[in-house]
Write an enzyme that holds these catalytic residues in place. Structure first.
Site, PDB file in Angstrom:
ATOM      1  N   SER A 196     -11.355 -10.920 108.724  1.00 59.17           N
ATOM      2  CA  SER A 196     -11.392 -11.864 109.851  1.00 59.17           C
ATOM      3  C   SER A 196     -10.796 -11.174 111.066  1.00 59.17           C
ATOM      4  CB  SER A 196     -10.585 -13.120 109.532  1.00 59.17           C
ATOM      5  OG  SER A 196     -10.379 -13.905 110.703  1.00 59.17           O
ATOM      6  N   ASP A 236     -18.476 -19.640  92.488  1.00 57.31           N
ATOM      7  CA  ASP A 236     -17.763 -20.566  93.360  1.00 57.31           C
ATOM      8  C   ASP A 236     -16.988 -21.567  92.510  1.00 57.31           C
ATOM      9  OD1 ASP A 236     -18.442 -21.265  96.615  1.00 57.31           O
ATOM     10  OD2 ASP A 236     -17.310 -22.755  95.478  1.00 57.31           O
ATOM     11  N   TYR A 246      -2.815 -16.551 106.649  1.00 58.85           N
ATOM     12  CA  TYR A 246      -4.234 -16.191 106.743  1.00 58.85           C
ATOM     13  C   TYR A 246      -4.406 -14.767 107.285  1.00 58.85           C
ATOM     14  CZ  TYR A 246      -9.204 -16.666 107.859  1.00 58.85           C
ATOM     15  OH  TYR A 246     -10.561 -16.497 107.919  1.00 58.85           O
ATOM     16  N   LEU A 273     -20.683 -18.863 104.986  1.00 62.02           N
ATOM     17  CA  LEU A 273     -21.128 -17.474 105.073  1.00 62.02           C
ATOM     18  C   LEU A 273     -21.695 -16.987 103.743  1.00 62.02           C
ATOM     19  CD1 LEU A 273     -18.117 -15.930 107.080  1.00 62.02           C
ATOM     20  CD2 LEU A 273     -20.253 -16.883 107.969  1.00 62.02           C
ATOM     21  N   PHE A 308     -17.297 -18.749 113.450  1.00 62.10           N
ATOM     22  CA  PHE A 308     -18.630 -19.036 112.929  1.00 62.10           C
ATOM     23  C   PHE A 308     -18.761 -20.523 112.592  1.00 62.10           C
ATOM     24  CE2 PHE A 308     -19.205 -14.611 112.890  1.00 62.10           C
ATOM     25  CZ  PHE A 308     -20.546 -14.348 112.653  1.00 62.10           C
ATOM     26  N   VAL A 352     -11.710 -16.983  91.794  1.00 59.53           N
ATOM     27  CA  VAL A 352     -11.582 -15.541  91.986  1.00 59.53           C
ATOM     28  C   VAL A 352     -10.151 -15.042  91.809  1.00 59.53           C
ATOM     29  CG1 VAL A 352     -13.604 -15.375  93.488  1.00 59.53           C
ATOM     30  CG2 VAL A 352     -11.350 -15.815  94.505  1.00 59.53           C
TER      31      VAL A 352
END
Length: 253
Positions: free
Chosen positions: A146, A36, A159, A17, A192, A58
């Site tokens: 999500s 990244d 998650y 994404l 996705f 991150v």
């Protein structure tokens, strides 16, 4: 917001994404920094779109600060932040070998939730100092939640908690940043065709796609990127989480 010549940061921009979003931002004229942990993939995408690659964890304060500084040095302070960095771990709370390791839960929360917050707080520190555009905006921030935040399945406790946290913090941060003209949003995608799902056998992909009401297929990352563009363009959209899931509601397992 018009994107031409505006600086943008995309975390997790080396694949999936994030990569699709980085490509679309660049196509619209933005100067894109791809943050990244996969430096090689980030370089490949950055070279393709004429952006800059920045190695970034991150969830680590120092790494994120260095990445924000590197992106600003290359393109100036960002007016757009897209948080796509994240991981998914499927583990039951109580499995065959006993309780889920606390470290596994902690890792998902740190990368998905704390990592998103970390980038928001650091990018906002620079964004608040920018001159407002003619619309009064200084910037836009979009994080990736999500549908698991709402319809978490068995094995998705970590998650779902991480993505539910993103949903939960979107409105209060939007309200806080309203005084600066910074909009804060989130997208809650369904199934996705990211590298993770693309690695599954075709039969498994077809089975997942069959569960999607309409259209009967997995989402294309370009459709996620398209929603990002619409959010950036619509100045009245703020503090909202938008489900992008073809009306899918996931079963317990």
């Amino acid at each position: 917001m018009q994107l031409k010549d505006q600086a943008a940061i995309v975390t997790g921009g080396a694949s999936g994404l994030g990569a699709a979003t980085a490509r679309r931002l660049a196509k619209e004229g933005a100067k894109v920094a791809i943050c990244d942990v996969n430096a090689k993939l980030a370089e490949t995408v950055a070279k393709e779109i004429g952006g800059v690659a920045v190695t970034c964890d991150v969830a680590d304060s120092a790494s994120a600060e260095a990445a924000i500084a590197a992106a600003a040095k290359a393109h100036g302070p960002a007016r757009v932040l897209i948080n796509c960095a994240g991981i998914g771990v499927a583990k039951r709370v109580i499995g065959r070998e006993g309780p889920m390791a606390l470290a596994d839960f902690d890792r998902v929360i740190r990368i998905n939730l704390i990592g998103s917050f970390n980038m928001i707080r650091l990018a906002a520190a620079d964004m608040t100092k920018l001159e407002p555009l003619t619309t009064g905006e200084r910037g836009v921030m979009i994080s990736t939640a999500s549908i698991a935040a709402y319809d978490g399945q068995i094995g998705q406790a970590a998650y779902s908690a991480s993505k539910g946290g993103i949903v939960g913090m979107t409105l209060p941060i939007a309200r806080e940043f309203a005084q600066f003209g910074i909009r804060v949003l989130a997208i809650a995608p369904g199934l996705f065709l990211t590298p993770l799902l693309a690695a599954l056998p075709q039969e498994a992909q077809d089975s997942l796609a069959a569960a999607v009401p309409f259209p009967h297929r997995l989402g294309d990352p370009s459709e996620f990127a398209s929603l990002v563009m619409q959010m950036i363009d619509n100045a009245y959209l703020n503090g909202e989480v938008v489900r992008l899931d073809a009306s899918l509601r996931m079963a317990p397992k």
